[in-house]
Design an enzyme around this catalytic site. Structure first.
Site, PDB file in Angstrom:
ATOM      1  N   GLY A  96      -6.016   5.259   0.066  1.00  0.00           N
ATOM      2  CA  GLY A  96      -7.374   5.191   0.575  1.00  0.00           C
ATOM      3  C   GLY A  96      -8.226   4.272  -0.283  1.00  0.00           C
ATOM      4  O   GLY A  96      -7.816   3.148  -0.618  1.00  0.00           O
TER       5      GLY A  96
ATOM      6  N   TYR B 280       0.826  -1.206   0.000  1.00  0.00           N
ATOM      7  CA  TYR B 280       0.000   0.000   0.000  1.00  0.00           C
ATOM      8  C   TYR B 280       0.862   1.259   0.000  1.00  0.00           C
ATOM      9  O   TYR B 280       1.795   1.387   0.794  1.00  0.00           O
ATOM     10  CB  TYR B 280      -0.914   0.015   1.236  1.00  0.00           C
ATOM     11  CG  TYR B 280      -1.697   1.312   1.398  1.00  0.00           C
ATOM     12  CD1 TYR B 280      -2.757   1.611   0.550  1.00  0.00           C
ATOM     13  CD2 TYR B 280      -1.346   2.240   2.370  1.00  0.00           C
ATOM     14  CE1 TYR B 280      -3.460   2.796   0.681  1.00  0.00           C
ATOM     15  CE2 TYR B 280      -2.040   3.433   2.514  1.00  0.00           C
ATOM     16  CZ  TYR B 280      -3.099   3.705   1.660  1.00  0.00           C
ATOM     17  OH  TYR B 280      -3.790   4.880   1.786  1.00  0.00           O
TER      18      TYR B 280
END
Length: 508
Positions: free
Chosen positions: A57, A50
């Site tokens: 998000g 990530y």
């Protein structure tokens, strides 16, 4: 000069923030950051990490090509530098920078070492990024405010330097600072954490401790002014209750008043034969005098717990994901969530509001001659009717206390989902910290007005020689900025001076 080695103390913050000491990074700490960076570079090859090769998000479902990684971090920083409201004062920005520097120095963020090196330069050179009060929701970190920090670290945005707001690029050129290198996730690492609420919270705690000491000082001096009894702050009475804070406050009062000749002993006045049907002397003082240990005790206990939580947070890795070099793993989670700080800031602003309420009630007691029975109305040293004494300042104290009471509504339980409901439970910790900052600043004003009034009471009764040495010591300095108001004067400069004196000095 504090050296960061992986743990920072409250004293380190005080030294850097209030004594303008420089901070330096230990060699081992820099090596740990470099090791973390190299591990993440290798580990992220052919893996989905990530914020390294994904969007952010709810956009994390989109893979980012390797050729766009640098642009990804810059896009994140620039798009989220969207704060509004008042700029944070440099002191608070410096505190949040130090908090973020320590967190990123733990070697759990996978950042290039240039991030901590440039942040150290900014702190030591007193260059503070333009960061606004409004913008953070306190989960997924203080994204907006920390984006403004990141913006400066890449050489963009604005800073405050030597009292002026200027372009970052110009200041970097003048001070020979090279912007950070963006390699993998530097933008996200800087932004994804609780360092704004924590940094502001640490300054709040430092000022709150100072304010608590001044409240004890004012309470003790007030007891002297009206010749109160000593048993309500005595050791036997307060040891009968088990709360540490109450005992500490009572001990501070005893130490303050131990050589005062104005404090009465009950056995010398009421514990002897007495035939009066209506007692001339009050049997017990009003609660704002008699219950100071019980009122300020919870303030003390809450503050100590707040400091403990703040220091745990600032020495934690509050990033996402967490890079674990030891176990050769990267963990995705929510260490950026600010609930711990949000709750503590709510608790701190509650007790600071209660402290301001105590100061306001003590002020009212001083100003109301029917209550104290020893001072003229409004501690008026001039001619009653023609002059007004401290009458006008009471309105300000009452107004400011009322604002504190409203500001004390909780932010911790005020979550609003956002970010396409990805952030469906947020802490609002940044708002909690800035509101607490306002409450504390307000409380200094109320206590400042109380202190001016106490000085007037000492002038009025001509009792300085009877006071404790602790009272005399501070009065010697206070009399330099607070005269006796025989003739009415414009009061706001004196209120401002009193507030500054309280902010910059500690009575104990």
């Amino acid at each position: 000069m504090p050296t960061l080695k992986g743990t920072i103390t409250l004293d380190d913050f005080i030294t850097v923030l209030f004594e303008n000491e420089s901070v330096q990074l230990s060699e081992q700490l820099v090596k740990n950051v470099e090791e973390s960076f190299r591990f993440l570079q290798d580990f992220s090859t052919n893996k989905v990490i990530y914020g390294v090769n994904t969007g952010f998000g709810p956009m994390a479902q989109y893979r980012i090509d390797d050729k766009n990684r640098y642009e990804l971090q810059l896009n994140l920083i620039r798009s989220h530098a969207s704060g509004t409201g008042k700029p944070l004062k440099p002191l608070y920005v410096k505190a949040l920078m130090l908090a973020r520097l320590n967190t990123l120095s733990l070697g759990k963020s996978g950042i290039h070492k240039s991030v901590i090196e440039v942040m150290t330069q900014l702190i030591n050179k007193e260059i503070t990024p333009l960061i606004f009060e409004h913008g953070g929701v306190g989960a997924s970190g203080d994204l907006v405010q920390l984006a403004h920090l990141a913006l400066v670290l890449i050489g963009e945005g604005e800073v405050f330097f030597k009292g002026k707001r200027r372009n970052t690029k110009e200041i970097f050129a003048e001070n020979e600072i090279i912007p950070i290198q963006i390699k993998a996730r530097e933008g996200l690492a800087i932004m994804n954490g609780t360092s704004v609420m924590t940094g502001i919270g640490i300054v709040n705690a430092i000022y709150a401790e100072r304010l608590l000491n001044w409240s004890v000082f004012c309470s003790s001096l007030l007891n002297e002014v009206v010749k109160a009894y000593d048993d309500h702050f005595s050791e036997p009475l307060n040891e009968a209750k088990l709360h540490k804070g109450q005992r500490e406050i009572a001990q501070k009062m005893r130490e303050h008043l131990n050589d005062s000749s104005r404090i009465k002993k009950r056995e010398q006045h009421l514990y002897k034969p007495n035939q009066e049907q209506v007692f001339k002397e009050k049997v017990q003082e009003y609660y704002s005098l008699r219950c100071v240990p019980q009122i300020l005790g919870p303030v003390y206990d809450t503050l100590q717990n707040t400091i403990s939580v703040l220091m745990d947070e600032v020495n934690s890795a509050n990033d996402n994901p967490i890079v674990d070099v030891k176990n050769k793993q990267v963990y995705h989670g929510g260490n950026f969530h600010g609930d711990y700080i949000s709750l503590e800031m709510d608790k701190l602003k509650l007790v600071m509001t209660k402290l301001s309420m105590l100061a306001e009630r003590q002020l009212n007691y001083l100003l109301n001659s029917k209550l104290n029975e020893v001072l003229p109305p409004f501690v008026n040293l001039g001619k009653l009717g023609l002059n007004f004494g401290m009458q006008g300042t009471q309105f300000t104290a009452v107004s400011t206390t009322a604002e504190n009471q409203t500001l004390s509504n909780s932010m911790y339980v005020h979550s609003i989902p956002n970010n396409n409901d990805n952030q469906d439970m947020v802490s609002m910790g940044t708002n909690a910290a800035t509101m607490t900052k306002t409450v504390i600043e307000n409380a200094f004003e109320v206590v400042g007005i109380e202190l001016i009034t106490l000085v007037q009471a000492v002038y009025c009764l001509e009792i300085e020689e009877e006071l404790s040495s602790a009272s005399k010591k501070q009065l010697e300095e206070l009399k330099k900025i607070i005269p006796g108001f025989v003739e009415d004067e414009v009061m706001y400069p004196y209120v401002s001076k009193a507030k500054e004196f309280l902010l910059n000095n500690n009575p104990y």
